[in-house]
Design an enzyme around this catalytic site. Structure first.
Site, PDB file in Angstrom:
ATOM      1  N   THR B 195       0.797  -1.227   0.000  1.00 56.38           N
ATOM      2  CA  THR B 195       0.000   0.000   0.000  1.00 56.38           C
ATOM      3  C   THR B 195       0.828   1.274   0.000  1.00 56.38           C
ATOM      4  OG1 THR B 195      -1.654   1.201   1.255  1.00 56.38           O
ATOM      5  CG2 THR B 195      -0.114  -0.091   2.523  1.00 56.38           C
ATOM      6  N   GLU B 279      -5.206  12.908  -6.403  1.00 55.50           N
ATOM      7  CA  GLU B 279      -4.736  14.135  -7.047  1.00 55.50           C
ATOM      8  C   GLU B 279      -5.802  14.712  -7.976  1.00 55.50           C
ATOM      9  OE1 GLU B 279       0.090  13.610  -6.937  1.00 55.50           O
ATOM     10  OE2 GLU B 279      -0.991  12.877  -8.668  1.00 55.50           O
TER      11      GLU B 279
END
Lengths: 414, 414
Positions: B195, B279
């Site tokens: 992760t 983002e």
């Protein structure tokens, strides 16, 4: 244009090979399209043709895909009818309408419905206005022309910004043989075994079996990635009229290789054109992987690099952010090491190595920026796992990611 | 925030559990960062802790990943030192600098270097300014605080727009046990088995083996996809101080399940926060797959939907383009049929079924648009392949794709 081996580029697209006519009309399938947008094309062989086709691997298969698989299964076909503006996928009456489309072309041409390939591209889920297509078919057959390739190549465009049409000639046993192709691309493009819409014709005399083999081997469309989305309607289909007069090709050998030379030039150039014309793209990105541990690893790595959103975004700004390239190499599937990776960026402005042995090397940012500022750029990935010229090599084609891609796709249905 | 089972949300993040302090300072690692940007954090256990960690599956592994794997291997650790602004990956002296970072924390704390986990995030390929980090460590240890979680959560941010911090409490055998976590996300996020950066603390008394098992089972970070790029630096690490006073957990059973309830609330909420803060994202997309043929198929389908660029772009415009969702279902890996798929879009504004049995159904576009206009939206995919409540279910978290994503990533290095 890339030209490989001894194939000679010629004009004429899919109507360059002997024995093919094409035509396109505006049927008015997508009401909001500009009034001059062609949206229905027909490609017809003067004689029965051998045929080969590859189809999307998406488990959602549009009705024309399912129908065309059945129609291509016997290795013969004579006509391809294709519309843009509506995918006829997951839509009311999709199966019936795909069949009606085939029947209407078959009736107008006086051939068997079984010999008609049907393709559609456009929005998913809206009912195909079949009456408009049926009404347009008469005009379509009337305007069939041995110079009709360009019109057909325009009719299959959706968000494409330019038509994609190539033809090449080779000599097979002293006899000139031609292969021509058209394609549409742009969005929802990540063919995986099958492909986006591409239609190829040839006048080569070739058995259905060898035609199928040649298509699978030269399916460069699998090396293209625009956005990672494998469509429900991808299809590539090739028809061979046999009218060139070459000795029929029914086994591997020199003649077959010559044929593949011509075919590969067509597929390679169509694939490059599709990548270059990716939705919102400003540049073509070619990733060239060499000296990987296997062909499979090379394919996965090349595809991984041109598929990376971060690499694509960096390339849009001509930023030699090689860390992202290396990162994309690293998460490609397969067993390989990254300790010896060399990364080089290249274009007609020159080439520059930015990473050696898996680590950055000092380089001039201005030079890198100048190289990557071109419209056609290459990312060379030498894995250094085997010797030069080894099998572990692959090419993949992609494009940069721009804000325009988002704009196009935020509001595609209207 | 989502709250599952009987876990109670509490304040305090990673310093909520007994026995942990944290601190953050500005070491000045990325020179172009704002002058108040914290970039170095330290998380320390008052006592030796059991530890478990998962790491990126990218074949390119940053130096801190390689070092921390070694340090976590024995199931114990006591401190985590982490910087933002530089990934210390594929960079000059990366291995030596990762070790120096661990040594400098160990020396300042008077513990073994082996007990220090090191993590880095930022640009790949640039040399880590280790002297700045070493110079900052004294100030870091001096400011260790039992309320230091918030500062640490800020220090690990890169392009994140908000800090991600959660803590939950459960009772294990009548004893209150706490689990807290912080994470950074935003870009290059497609964890696959391992992760992005996430650090979790707990005061539970639990064996290293069961801690590792709990972390693997509750690794919700694997369900997040922002852009499909699996980073070289992904890591999730959990430290357990054992100071809660519960009967030590060393086997599966009720106590272990209670602990997992707390842990899963922390990981699930961190994962959601990371997706929401992708983002350029303006909204969180949750894909909820039910009645798939298997858990694996459900996972693949959920991840495929939230990863599709076309779905993400459509969601940014609140466009219920369900054909793209169905298409993304169809190209997910695995053997399954799509004939019975039902698609529903939902948010706090309501829910609306847009596709039944794999085909579109009439729906009100305005209602769909209103539902999808929310900041948190859900796509419900009922595969109808098995019965309700079957194992074939999965959740995945993603975000929309916007022009801002492209802007951020076109020019990240400067």
């Amino acid at each position: 244009m890339i030209i490989l081996n001894n194939a000679k580029p010629i004009d004429g697209g899919i109507t360059a090979p002997k024995g093919f006519k094409a035509a396109a009309v505006r049927a008015g399938i997508k009401e909001s399209a500009p009034p001059d947008k062609l949206d229905l094309a027909l490609i017809v062989g003067d004689v029965p043709c051998t045929a080969a086709a590859l189809f999307t691997t998406n488990k959602v298969q549009a009705a024309p895909i399912i129908l065309s698989k059945q129609h291509a299964a016997n290795g013969t076909a004579r006509a391809i009818i294709v519309n843009s503006g509506n995918a006829n996928a997951c839509a009311p009456n999709d199966t019936a309408n795909a069949l009606k489309m085939a029947e209407s072309a078959a009736n107008a041409l006086g051939i068997d419905t079984q010999d008609v390939i049907v393709a559609s591209t456009g929005v998913i889920g809206q009912e195909l206005p079949i009456a408009k297509i049926e009404a347009a078919v008469a005009g379509l057959t009337d305007s069939l022309d041995s110079k009709g390739s360009e019109a057909a190549s325009k009719a299959i465009m959706t968000t494409d910004t330019f038509a994609k049409e190539f033809a090449f000639e080779v000599e097979i046993g002293g006899v000139p043989v031609k292969v021509g192709g058209i394609a549409k691309g742009s969005g929802m493009i990540n063919p995986n075994m099958a492909t986006m819409l591409a239609f190829i014709t040839t006048d080569a005399a070739i058995s259905a079996e060898m035609l199928d083999k040649a298509l699978r081997v030269n399916n460069d469309f699998n090396s293209v990635c625009v956005d990672g989305d494998t469509s429900t309607n991808d299809m590539v289909c090739v028809l061979a009229s046999g009218l060139a007069g070459n000795a029929p090709i029914s086994t591997e050998g020199e003649d077959y290789s010559c044929f593949c030379d011509a075919l590969s030039n067509v597929t390679l150039n169509l694939a490059r054109a599709i990548a270059r014309d990716g939705e919102g793209a400003t540049k073509l990105i070619t990733c060239n992987v060499t000296q990987a541990s296997s062909k499979e690893a090379a394919d996965a790595i090349a595809k991984s690099v041109v598929s990376s959103s971060l690499v694509k975004a960096a390339m849009s700004a001509a930023d030699a952010n090689w860390g992202r390239i290396l990162c994309a190499v690293g998460y490609a599937a397969g067993q390989f090491t990254v300790d010896n990776v060399q990364l080089t960026v290249a274009s007609k402005k020159g080439m520059l190595t930015v990473c050696e042995n898996g680590k950055g090397v000092p380089f001039c940012e201005e030079t890198a920026s100048e190289i990557l500022g071109e419209e056609e750029i290459s990312i060379l990935v030498n894995m250094n796992e085997t010797h030069e010229g080894s099998e572990g090599a692959a090419l993949a084609f992609g494009c940069d990611l721009t804000a325009e891609y988002v704009r196009i796709n935020a509001d595609y249905r209207t």
